[in-house]
Motif scaffolding. Structure first.
Motif, PDB file in Angstrom:
ATOM      1  N   ARG A 108      53.990  36.886  83.791  1.00  0.00           N
ATOM      2  CA  ARG A 108      54.738  37.022  85.040  1.00  0.00           C
ATOM      3  C   ARG A 108      55.414  35.720  85.454  1.00  0.00           C
ATOM      4  N   ARG A 124      58.792  37.518  98.061  1.00  0.00           N
ATOM      5  CA  ARG A 124      57.399  37.353  98.499  1.00  0.00           C
ATOM      6  C   ARG A 124      56.450  37.762  97.376  1.00  0.00           C
ATOM      7  N   ARG A 125      55.220  37.247  97.486  1.00  0.00           N
ATOM      8  CA  ARG A 125      54.131  37.641  96.597  1.00  0.00           C
ATOM      9  C   ARG A 125      53.293  38.680  97.325  1.00  0.00           C
ATOM     10  N   VAL A 126      52.873  39.690  96.586  1.00  0.00           N
ATOM     11  CA  VAL A 126      52.028  40.740  97.150  1.00  0.00           C
ATOM     12  C   VAL A 126      50.727  40.749  96.368  1.00  0.00           C
ATOM     13  N   GLU A 127      49.615  40.660  97.078  1.00  0.00           N
ATOM     14  CA  GLU A 127      48.290  40.753  96.460  1.00  0.00           C
ATOM     15  C   GLU A 127      47.528  41.844  97.179  1.00  0.00           C
ATOM     16  N   GLU A 128      47.168  42.860  96.452  1.00  0.00           N
ATOM     17  CA  GLU A 128      46.398  43.970  97.003  1.00  0.00           C
ATOM     18  C   GLU A 128      45.212  44.232  96.089  1.00  0.00           C
ATOM     19  N   GLY A 131      46.145  45.293  92.677  1.00  0.00           N
ATOM     20  CA  GLY A 131      46.884  44.372  91.820  1.00  0.00           C
ATOM     21  C   GLY A 131      47.881  43.553  92.595  1.00  0.00           C
ATOM     22  N   GLY A 132      48.594  42.717  91.874  1.00  0.00           N
ATOM     23  CA  GLY A 132      49.583  41.850  92.500  1.00  0.00           C
ATOM     24  C   GLY A 132      50.928  41.962  91.818  1.00  0.00           C
ATOM     25  N   TRP A 133      51.978  41.634  92.557  1.00  0.00           N
ATOM     26  CA  TRP A 133      53.322  41.625  92.017  1.00  0.00           C
ATOM     27  C   TRP A 133      54.195  40.746  92.888  1.00  0.00           C
ATOM     28  N   LEU A 134      55.387  40.491  92.430  1.00  0.00           N
ATOM     29  CA  LEU A 134      56.371  39.711  93.168  1.00  0.00           C
ATOM     30  C   LEU A 134      57.503  40.634  93.580  1.00  0.00           C
ATOM     31  N   CYS A 145      60.748  44.591  91.684  1.00  0.00           N
ATOM     32  CA  CYS A 145      59.412  44.033  91.613  1.00  0.00           C
ATOM     33  C   CYS A 145      59.114  43.525  90.198  1.00  0.00           C
ATOM     34  N   HIS A 147      55.890  42.650  87.947  1.00  0.00           N
ATOM     35  CA  HIS A 147      54.436  42.849  87.864  1.00  0.00           C
ATOM     36  C   HIS A 147      53.814  41.925  86.839  1.00  0.00           C
TER      37      HIS A 147
END
Length: 147
Positions: A108, A124-128, A131-134, A145, A147
């Motif tokens: 990534r 932004r960065r997403v962390e859940e 999982g995470g993605w940009l 996105c 991944h």
């Protein structure tokens, strides 16, 4: 069956160049068809431009997967395609549809750097827990996105 996703754009040729590089696709070459139509007087020259040293449609540009079939007479892909069409209005709201890019495990950040060099920007960065993605934007602000 073949398909295309049509994306509104201010500059279809710049968008096609970005996405061809981002996806490792190729920009479709419609110059043979356009040349025939121009020679026959079937289309006016002002509907065309020069792009990459060849005739192209002024308001349309498409990219296709390099391994997919295409019509040699028209240059039109018969597989996975993105078609960029010029529209007069600018993008004003979040996309209703977006692409998710999956470069592979552990790649990534490398892909982020490559896409930024091509003109994309990270939003932004997403962390859940799942999982995470940009969340990123292409040069015209269309979200996608990574991944």
């Amino acid at each position: 069956m073949h398909w295309k996703i049509v994306i509104d754009s201010a500059d279809p040729h710049a968008q096609a160049d970005f996405w061809a590089a981002a996806l490792r696709y190729v920009v479709e070459d419609n110059s043979a068809l356009i040349g025939k139509l121009l020679a026959a007087g079937a289309v006016p020259a002002d509907l065309t431009v020069e792009s990459h040293g060849r005739h192209a449609w002024r308001d349309l540009a498409a990219v296709r997967h390099p391994d997919d079939p295409y019509d040699e007479e028209t240059g039109t892909g018969r597989g996975r395609r993105l078609l960029f069409q010029r529209v007069p209005e600018a993008k004003t709201v979040k996309n209703r549809l977006h692409l998710d890019l999956h470069p592979g495990a552990g790649r990534r950040e490398e892909e982020l750097a490559r896409l930024e060099r091509l003109g994309a920007r990270m939003l932004r960065r997403v962390e859940e827990p799942s999982g995470g993605w940009l969340v990123m934007a292409d040069p015209e602000g269309n979200e996608f996105c990574l991944h």
